[in-house]
Motif scaffolding. Structure first.
Motif, mmCIF file in Angstrom:
data_model
loop_
_atom_site.group_PDB
_atom_site.id
_atom_site.type_symbol
_atom_site.label_atom_id
_atom_site.label_comp_id
_atom_site.label_asym_id
_atom_site.label_seq_id
_atom_site.Cartn_x
_atom_site.Cartn_y
_atom_site.Cartn_z
ATOM 1 N N VAL A 133 0.847 -1.192 0.000
ATOM 2 C CA VAL A 133 0.000 0.000 0.000
ATOM 3 C C VAL A 133 0.885 1.246 0.000
ATOM 4 N N LEU B 40 -8.078 2.078 -2.942
ATOM 5 C CA LEU B 40 -7.025 1.135 -2.563
ATOM 6 C C LEU B 40 -7.498 0.409 -1.306
ATOM 7 N N CYS C 126 -6.879 -2.370 -6.218
ATOM 8 C CA CYS C 126 -6.343 -1.042 -6.518
ATOM 9 C C CYS C 126 -7.020 -0.524 -7.772
ATOM 10 N N GLY D 59 -5.710 2.591 1.569
ATOM 11 C CA GLY D 59 -5.069 3.791 1.027
ATOM 12 C C GLY D 59 -5.172 4.979 1.972
#
Lengths: 177, 489
Positions: B243, B256, B285, B378
């Motif tokens: 990540v 994400l 993603c 994310g």
């Protein structure tokens, strides 16, 4: 906690009138920068161009329009408009009672407590001393041409009243002017 | 003649309902057990409370009347959107009315050129995107409840979603709001206002400062193309570190998301979309933009993810939607495996994700409660789902204790107790850990600056100072304890 912060706290406690500017604040430097977090934490007196140079090394930038890069970041925050507020994640402040307080943080999402860190953008040094600010930064490639965002609307009487009360919340003695 | 205290309250309550019913048209004020029961909780259904009455106004003038009457009777007002909140923010109080805004559901104006829409608070999140889709626009923030949740509630909670990293939270996508103060006075807060950032303050204020009656939202151009990369990993740590690696490579994905093996299994069992069941962790993603932009990002992302045990890239819109289907159904899928689950919302700096997931795993063993992790990696926004059975005595308490430990860890790692769900009633205790008494005092005073008699959603979002004192909660910030010289266990 740094000595300068303690000095500032003392000064607020012992003063009846303070006009904040970056020279008086005398508190600068980059506190923390994790480029993979897209977050930079800076002391409020740091010159914008100094921060930009750091960001540049990682191909990152502030995602808001910079009017004057010789200004301190704290000054830009204090007179700032909504575009700066959008990038603010957290602040450390000294309120009118000399208390060091922390609002927001270093993460993108944070809804614990009222958003004081964004509320104080544009407070023009009237509510508290901003000592440290965390910003979200972006890779340069994602930021197109930045335009200045201005504040236009006049304030209604009701809004003036509420802002007056908020001034008293942070600065009950009316130290900051 | 003596009137007992309790009777005085009942008389006051009667007169507030009486007056509301007298002033408002028929069918707007709901009273009685049967009518108010649907409003006794929001999405956090473990806490329930029936209000005095439920008021469902049809326009702003009626809301003004409600506020004026409630103010005169000092009756608390709990504003409610769609009731999908997960923190009990819209749970009624026994002596309050519920002000439900679900009947205000009109998209009033669409300004295509400036990419803005003016909407009423009861409009569902997804309805905004549907209303503007023909113009090639959409409303970016997408909480997972977006088919049901209302935009007014989104503003009150500063809701997030899957696409925040690139497109921002609610606060970034609101241009202006019209609020009513407790006095029923209109106040418009806009991004263009001179002065303090009151618009930002209103976002996420959980119904404690004003009643949001109209919102101008920003609209985003629908990207030409979106593709999703699904990567399976042999270890949670490897997945979590990827990540940060993607961001380090200069990529801001549109979404994400990460899932652990338990969540993968649950989601695959539910949605059957081809998730790798042998993986310890899964990364989704999403990349969006023009075809060229997506391809350029895809090349970099595939390079970063070259150590993954499996990779799949969507080759059509249908494939993309299928890959998301598992993630989007993860909560109900986990729900199938357990009578109850408890959803946490701590947020931490991304670099600590792997450590946090390990700690959660240790705690899961300590409390003997299973946990599924499916979250917005994310943003560093975790959603551990703790599985429990409310019918087993003490298990809810054990679950809450487990949750509190996770939230404390989030704060200690430099994060926050809530990334997007809000504090409500659920996280009042955890607030004592994140903020010291001086900071909490400032919050109470901010409320008083708008609502001096504390009639708007009182008791929510900010704990009373004595509550924190009674908890004996110790304020720890960035691992620094007060009096670090003292030994603590």
């Amino acid at each position: 906690m740094s000595d300068r912060i303690e000095q500032l706290q003392e000064e607020v406690k012992n003063s009846s009138s303070i006009h904040i500017d970056s020279q008086w604040l005398n508190y600068s430097g980059i506190e923390e920068y994790f480029s993979e977090e897209l977050v930079i934490t800076v002391k409020a007196g740091t010159a914008i161009k100094e921060i930009q140079a750091q960001l540049e090394e990682n191909q990152q930038i502030f995602p808001f329009y910079i009017t004057d890069e010789n200004q301190s970041i704290g000054a830009a925050y204090a007179i700032g408009a909504q575009d700066i507020s959008d990038s603010v994640l957290g602040v450390k402040i000294i309120d009118g009672s000399g208390e060091l307080l922390n609002f927001g943080g270093q993460v993108m999402k944070n809804v614990a407590g009222y958003d004081v860190a964004r509320m104080l953008v544009g407070s023009q040094g009237q509510l508290a001393i901003i000592t440290q600010i965390s910003f979200k930064v972006m890779p340069k490639s994602y930021i197109a041409d930045l335009k200045p965002s201005y504040k236009e609307n006049e304030r209604s009487t009701l809004r003036e009243e509420i802002e007056g009360r908020l001034k008293t919340v942070f600065d009950p003695r009316g130290v900051f002017n | 003649m003596f009137i007992k205290f309790k009777e005085v309250i009942i008389i006051t309550c009667m007169s507030v309902i009486k007056e509301l019913s007298r002033v408002l048209p028929k069918g707007i004020v709901l009273t009685g057990e049967e009518n108010t029961r649907p409003f006794e909780c929001d999405g956090l259904s473990v806490y329930r409370q029936k209000p005095l009455a439920v008021v469902l106004p049809e326009n702003i003038d009626q809301i003004k009347q409600v506020l004026k009457i409630c103010k005169a009777h000092k009756t608390p007002v709990v504003t409610r959107g769609a009731g999908t909140g997960l923190a009990g923010g819209a749970m009624p109080l026994s002596e309050s009315i519920v002000l439900g805004l679900s009947k205000l559901r009109q998209v009033k104006h669409i300004d295509v050129e400036n990419q803005l829409a003016i909407v009423e608070p009861g409009v569902r999140n997804i309805s905004i995107s549907e209303a503007v889709a023909s113009h090639g626009l959409y409303y970016a923030p997408d909480p997972s409840s977006q088919i049901a949740c209302s935009i007014g509630g989104n503003v009150a909670e500063n809701s997030g979603g899957v696409h925040c990293l690139k497109y921002g939270l609610t606060v970034h996508n609101v241009e202006a709001v019209k609020i009513l103060t407790i006095d029923g006075e209109e106040l418009i807060l806009s991004r263009k206002d001179k002065g303090l950032g009151l618009l930002a303050l209103m976002n996420g204020s959980e119904g404690l400062l004003g009643v949001i009656v109209e919102i101008t939202v920003k609209l985003t151009k629908t990207p030409d193309l979106a593709r999703v990369v699904m990567a399976g990993f042999d270890s949670v740590r490897h997945c979590a570190d990827s990540v940060s690696d993607i961001i380090k490579a200069g990529i801001i994905p549109a979404g994400l998301e990460m899932m652990d093996s338990f969540a993968i299994e649950a989601a695959e069992g539910f949605a059957q979309v081809g998730y790798p069941l042998d993986a310890q962790a899964l990364l989704l993603c999403e990349l969006d933009g023009t075809e060229a932009e997506v391809q350029a990002e895809l090349d970099i992302v595939l390079k970063v993810l070259s150590g993954a045990s499996s990779i799949k890239v969507s080759n059509s819109e249908q494939e993309r939607l299928d890959l998301w289907k598992g993630r989007k159904s993860a909560f109900p899928a986990v729900g199938r495996l357990s009578p109850d689950y408890y959803c946490m919302d701590g947020t931490i700096p991304r670099r600590h994700l792997a450590d946090m997931l390990e700690k959660i795993n240790e705690l899961s063993q300590k409390y003997q409660l299973r946990v599924a992790n499916v979250f917005h990696a994310g943003d560093g926004n975790l959603h551990p789902l703790i599985l429990y059975d409310a019918n087993i005595e003490g298990e809810l308490e054990k679950t809450e204790e487990f949750g509190t430990e996770i939230l404390k860890l989030s704060v200690d790692m430099g994060g926050t107790i809530t990334g997007e769900h809000g504090v409500g009633i659920e996280k009042l205790d955890a607030m004592c850990h994140q903020f010291n008494s001086k900071e909490l005092e400032i919050f109470h005073k901010i409320k008083a600056a708008f609502d001096p008699e504390a009639l708007l959603n009182p008791g929510k979002a900010v704990p009373e100072l004595h509550r924190c004192a009674e908890l004996g909660a110790m304020h720890v910030h960035h691992g620094q304890l007060p009096h670090p010289e003292l030994e603590r266990f």
